[in-house]
Write a protein that holds these residues in place. Structure first.
Motif, short mmCIF file in Angstrom:
data_model
loop_
_atom_site.label_atom_id
_atom_site.label_comp_id
_atom_site.label_asym_id
_atom_site.label_seq_id
_atom_site.Cartn_x
_atom_site.Cartn_y
_atom_site.Cartn_z
N ARG A 262 4.33 7.88 57.50
CA ARG A 262 5.56 6.70 58.02
C ARG A 262 5.19 5.59 56.31
O ARG A 262 6.54 4.90 56.62
N PHE A 263 5.30 5.34 55.18
CA PHE A 263 5.00 4.74 54.19
C PHE A 263 5.70 5.13 52.91
O PHE A 263 5.75 6.56 53.09
N ARG A 264 6.21 4.15 52.07
CA ARG A 264 7.41 4.87 50.68
C ARG A 264 6.70 3.85 50.17
O ARG A 264 6.40 2.99 50.02
N VAL A 265 6.85 4.51 48.96
CA VAL A 265 6.20 4.07 47.56
C VAL A 265 7.30 4.11 46.00
O VAL A 265 7.64 5.28 46.17
N ILE B 198 1.57 3.09 35.71
CA ILE B 198 2.10 3.43 36.62
C ILE B 198 1.32 1.99 37.50
O ILE B 198 0.86 1.75 37.62
N LEU B 199 3.87 1.62 37.29
CA LEU B 199 3.00 0.29 37.73
C LEU B 199 3.74 0.40 39.33
O LEU B 199 5.46 1.24 39.78
N ILE B 200 3.05 0.01 40.55
CA ILE B 200 3.51 0.20 41.81
C ILE B 200 4.98 -0.99 42.24
O ILE B 200 4.16 -1.98 42.31
N LEU B 201 5.73 -0.68 42.69
CA LEU B 201 7.17 -1.80 42.79
C LEU B 201 7.42 -1.80 43.79
O LEU B 201 7.42 -3.16 43.86
N HIS B 202 6.82 -0.97 44.81
CA HIS B 202 7.53 -1.28 46.50
C HIS B 202 7.13 -0.40 46.97
O HIS B 202 6.60 0.54 46.70
N LEU B 203 6.71 -1.06 48.91
CA LEU B 203 6.36 -0.62 49.58
C LEU B 203 7.23 -0.48 50.45
O LEU B 203 7.22 -1.82 51.29
N GLY B 204 7.34 0.17 51.33
CA GLY B 204 8.15 0.35 52.87
C GLY B 204 7.46 1.24 53.97
O GLY B 204 6.60 2.06 53.58
N ARG B 205 8.20 0.69 54.68
CA ARG B 205 7.56 1.70 55.96
C ARG B 205 8.35 1.68 56.71
O ARG B 205 9.30 0.90 57.37
N THR B 206 8.19 2.73 57.41
CA THR B 206 9.47 3.13 58.59
C THR B 206 9.26 2.70 59.43
O THR B 206 8.24 2.78 59.89
N PRO B 207 10.43 2.98 60.78
CA PRO B 207 9.86 2.03 61.69
C PRO B 207 8.89 3.06 62.54
O PRO B 207 9.33 3.74 62.63
N LEU C 46 -2.78 2.49 55.86
CA LEU C 46 -2.67 2.10 55.03
C LEU C 46 -3.44 2.51 53.85
O LEU C 46 -3.35 2.35 52.65
N ALA C 47 -4.69 3.23 54.06
CA ALA C 47 -5.66 3.45 53.68
C ALA C 47 -5.61 4.64 52.92
O ALA C 47 -5.98 4.80 52.17
N GLN C 48 -4.38 5.18 53.91
CA GLN C 48 -4.08 6.83 53.18
C GLN C 48 -3.70 7.34 51.91
O GLN C 48 -3.57 6.97 51.01
N GLU D 4 2.90 -7.71 42.06
CA GLU D 4 2.91 -8.66 43.36
C GLU D 4 3.89 -8.69 44.41
O GLU D 4 3.38 -8.73 46.22
N ALA D 5 5.15 -7.98 44.65
CA ALA D 5 5.90 -7.76 45.68
C ALA D 5 4.84 -6.85 46.56
O ALA D 5 4.95 -7.02 47.54
N ALA D 6 4.78 -5.60 45.70
CA ALA D 6 3.81 -4.57 46.82
C ALA D 6 2.82 -5.00 46.86
O ALA D 6 2.54 -4.29 47.87
N LEU D 7 2.31 -5.66 46.50
CA LEU D 7 0.73 -5.97 46.43
C LEU D 7 0.94 -6.88 48.41
O LEU D 7 0.52 -6.84 49.39
N ASN D 8 1.99 -7.49 48.15
CA ASN D 8 1.78 -8.97 49.32
C ASN D 8 2.98 -7.43 50.31
O ASN D 8 2.50 -8.57 51.47
N SER D 9 3.48 -6.54 50.33
CA SER D 9 4.02 -5.72 51.57
C SER D 9 2.38 -5.20 51.96
O SER D 9 2.06 -4.76 52.81
N ALA D 10 1.78 -4.04 50.86
CA ALA D 10 0.14 -3.86 51.17
C ALA D 10 0.21 -4.34 52.84
O ALA D 10 -1.41 -4.61 53.40
N ALA D 11 -0.40 -6.02 51.95
CA ALA D 11 -1.08 -7.01 52.84
C ALA D 11 -0.74 -7.48 54.18
O ALA D 11 -1.43 -7.05 54.80
N GLY D 12 0.62 -7.47 54.48
CA GLY D 12 1.45 -7.49 55.42
C GLY D 12 1.16 -6.04 56.13
O GLY D 12 0.75 -6.07 57.56
N PHE D 13 1.17 -4.71 55.69
CA PHE D 13 1.10 -3.59 56.30
C PHE D 13 -0.48 -3.45 57.03
O PHE D 13 -1.38 -2.47 57.86
N LEU D 14 -1.85 -4.02 55.89
CA LEU D 14 -2.63 -4.32 56.52
C LEU D 14 -3.11 -5.19 57.81
O LEU D 14 -4.47 -3.69 58.80
N LYS D 15 -2.75 -5.67 58.29
CA LYS D 15 -2.65 -7.06 59.74
C LYS D 15 -2.45 -5.51 60.94
O LYS D 15 -2.89 -6.09 62.26
N THR D 16 -1.26 -4.33 60.15
CA THR D 16 -0.37 -3.67 61.04
C THR D 16 -0.78 -2.33 61.23
O THR D 16 -0.28 -1.53 62.43
#
Length: 83
Positions: free
Chosen positions: A60-63, A74-83, A26-28, A9-21
């Motif tokens: 710029r993303f890391r998974v 495969i469990l996607i645990l975390h998404l992050g992005r460098t500034p 994010l598609a890549q 769920e946390a990774a999905l929430n991060s993806a949703a936030g990145f979708l806006k910006t």
């Protein structure tokens, strides 16, 4: 045999936030995550503490994800992005 991709769920929430910006990058990222089903340890990913826990950069993303061969998932645990 293809692995099933499961998003925490946390990774999905991060993806949703990145979708806006950052929808194009994010598609890549989503294409790269989908490719993990057939190749869970691609070149460019590396172990993160154990062989099952892995990290991968896509632009710029890391998974952070976990490969569970016993259940072929495969469990996607975390998404992050460098500034």
């Amino acid at each position: 045999m293809s692995h099933e991709i499961i998003w925490e769920e946390a990774a999905l929430n991060s993806a949703a936030g990145f979708l806006k910006t950052d929808p194009d990058e994010l598609a890549q990222l989503l294409v790269s995550v989908d490719a993990l089903a057939d190749d869970p340890r691609p070149q460019g990913s590396f172990p993160y503490g154990s062989e099952a826990l892995r990290r991968m950069r896509v632009g710029r993303f890391r998974v952070l994800y976990e490969v569970v061969d016993s259940t072929v998932t495969i469990l996607i645990l975390h998404l992050g992005r460098t500034p």
